[in-house]
Design a protein around this motif. Structure first.
Motif, PDB file in Angstrom:
ATOM      1  N   THR A  19      49.575  85.063 -17.404  1.00 16.40           N
ATOM      2  CA  THR A  19      48.433  85.965 -17.257  1.00 16.40           C
ATOM      3  C   THR A  19      48.529  86.506 -15.844  1.00 16.40           C
ATOM      4  O   THR A  19      48.291  85.785 -14.876  1.00 16.40           O
ATOM      5  CB  THR A  19      47.096  85.236 -17.473  1.00 16.40           C
ATOM      6  N   THR A  20      48.955  87.740 -15.726  1.00 15.51           N
ATOM      7  CA  THR A  20      49.159  88.376 -14.427  1.00 15.51           C
ATOM      8  C   THR A  20      47.879  89.062 -13.983  1.00 15.51           C
ATOM      9  O   THR A  20      47.322  89.885 -14.710  1.00 15.51           O
ATOM     10  CB  THR A  20      50.316  89.394 -14.508  1.00 15.51           C
ATOM     11  N   GLY A  21      47.431  88.710 -12.788  1.00 11.12           N
ATOM     12  CA  GLY A  21      46.307  89.419 -12.188  1.00 11.12           C
ATOM     13  C   GLY A  21      46.843  90.640 -11.473  1.00 11.12           C
ATOM     14  O   GLY A  21      47.928  90.597 -10.885  1.00 11.12           O
ATOM     15  N   TRP A  22      46.109  91.727 -11.556  1.00 10.37           N
ATOM     16  CA  TRP A  22      46.544  92.947 -10.881  1.00 10.37           C
ATOM     17  C   TRP A  22      45.348  93.645 -10.237  1.00 10.37           C
ATOM     18  O   TRP A  22      44.213  93.514 -10.691  1.00 10.37           O
ATOM     19  CB  TRP A  22      47.260  93.909 -11.840  1.00 10.37           C
ATOM     20  N   SER A  31      40.908  96.608 -10.999  1.00  7.26           N
ATOM     21  CA  SER A  31      41.627  95.346 -11.165  1.00  7.26           C
ATOM     22  C   SER A  31      41.459  94.818 -12.578  1.00  7.26           C
ATOM     23  O   SER A  31      40.611  95.303 -13.343  1.00  7.26           O
ATOM     24  CB  SER A  31      41.119  94.312 -10.160  1.00  7.26           C
ATOM     25  N   THR A  33      43.497  91.802 -15.647  1.00  8.67           N
ATOM     26  CA  THR A  33      44.579  90.875 -15.977  1.00  8.67           C
ATOM     27  C   THR A  33      45.364  91.449 -17.144  1.00  8.67           C
ATOM     28  O   THR A  33      44.840  92.242 -17.925  1.00  8.67           O
ATOM     29  CB  THR A  33      44.064  89.470 -16.363  1.00  8.67           C
ATOM     30  N   SER A  35      48.205  89.935 -20.112  1.00  7.69           N
ATOM     31  CA  SER A  35      48.863  88.751 -20.654  1.00  7.69           C
ATOM     32  C   SER A  35      50.280  89.090 -21.099  1.00  7.69           C
ATOM     33  O   SER A  35      50.495  90.065 -21.826  1.00  7.69           O
ATOM     34  CB  SER A  35      48.081  88.195 -21.844  1.00  7.69           C
ATOM     35  N   ASN A 141      43.275  84.639 -11.485  1.00 10.19           N
ATOM     36  CA  ASN A 141      44.429  85.541 -11.391  1.00 10.19           C
ATOM     37  C   ASN A 141      44.001  86.911 -10.865  1.00 10.19           C
ATOM     38  O   ASN A 141      44.633  87.474  -9.972  1.00 10.19           O
ATOM     39  CB  ASN A 141      45.106  85.687 -12.755  1.00 10.19           C
ATOM     40  N   GLU A 142      42.926  87.437 -11.421  1.00 10.65           N
ATOM     41  CA  GLU A 142      42.412  88.722 -10.958  1.00 10.65           C
ATOM     42  C   GLU A 142      41.865  88.604  -9.541  1.00 10.65           C
ATOM     43  O   GLU A 142      42.072  89.494  -8.712  1.00 10.65           O
ATOM     44  CB  GLU A 142      41.336  89.230 -11.919  1.00 10.65           C
TER      45      GLU A 142
END
Length: 160
Positions: A19-22, A31, A33, A35, A141-142
């Motif tokens: 799960t990438t936070g961006w 912003s 997340t 998956s 993550n976010e």
């Protein structure tokens, strides 16, 4: 932020993982997340192909991306997490190299210290720090991605 989207340089900040936070700034900060969990019948490379396609969409919709900052993790809880991180980082750096986009990792302690004042702050403290800055992260993550972006804007002026 008072920059107009016409003159703003697009900065992308990432907390790489399944799960990438961006977080992205193109004059405004957005912003979320994403998956990259593989499906039941996916081959081993599908996670990375999805990540590549996602980067292309972000670049197309909010870009062009001028610079990328990501959380530089030196120690992982397990082997699987380490492999996923390495694969995502390899995919990200190759994608950025192909497009001439500068990128750099930021140590975890640097991000946590900037956001909370403590280099070993727990996940909840990172979420609380983002909320104190009037963001509403869905998870750590976010929150980490927001912290990376704010660090880049406030200490590096977003560029390398």
């Amino acid at each position: 932020m008072t920059q107009s989207t016409q003159t703003a340089r697009t900065i992308l900040a990432l907390d790489l993982g399944t799960t990438t936070g961006w977080a992205i700034s193109d004059g405004l900060i957005t912003s979320g997340t994403a998956s990259f969990r593989p499906g039941r019948y996916d081959g081993g490379g599908m996670r990375y192909l999805r990540f590549t396609n996602w980067l292309g969409e972000i670049n197309r919709l909010s870009g062009p991306i001028a610079t990328i900052w990501f959380e530089e993790v030196r120690r992982h809880a397990g082997t699987d997490a380490s492999h996923v991180y390495g694969g995502l980082m390899a995919t990200l750096t190759a994608w950025a190299e192909l497009r001439g986009i500068p990128y750099a990792g930021v140590p975890v302690g640097t991000i946590k210290r900037h956001a909370t004042g403590k280099g070993n702050a727990p996940k909840q403290a990172m979420i609380d720090a983002a909320r104190a800055r009037e963001f509403s992260p869905a998870d750590d993550n976010e929150a980490d991605a927001i912290a990376i972006l704010l660090w880049a804007i406030e200490t590096q002026e977003g560029v390398q």
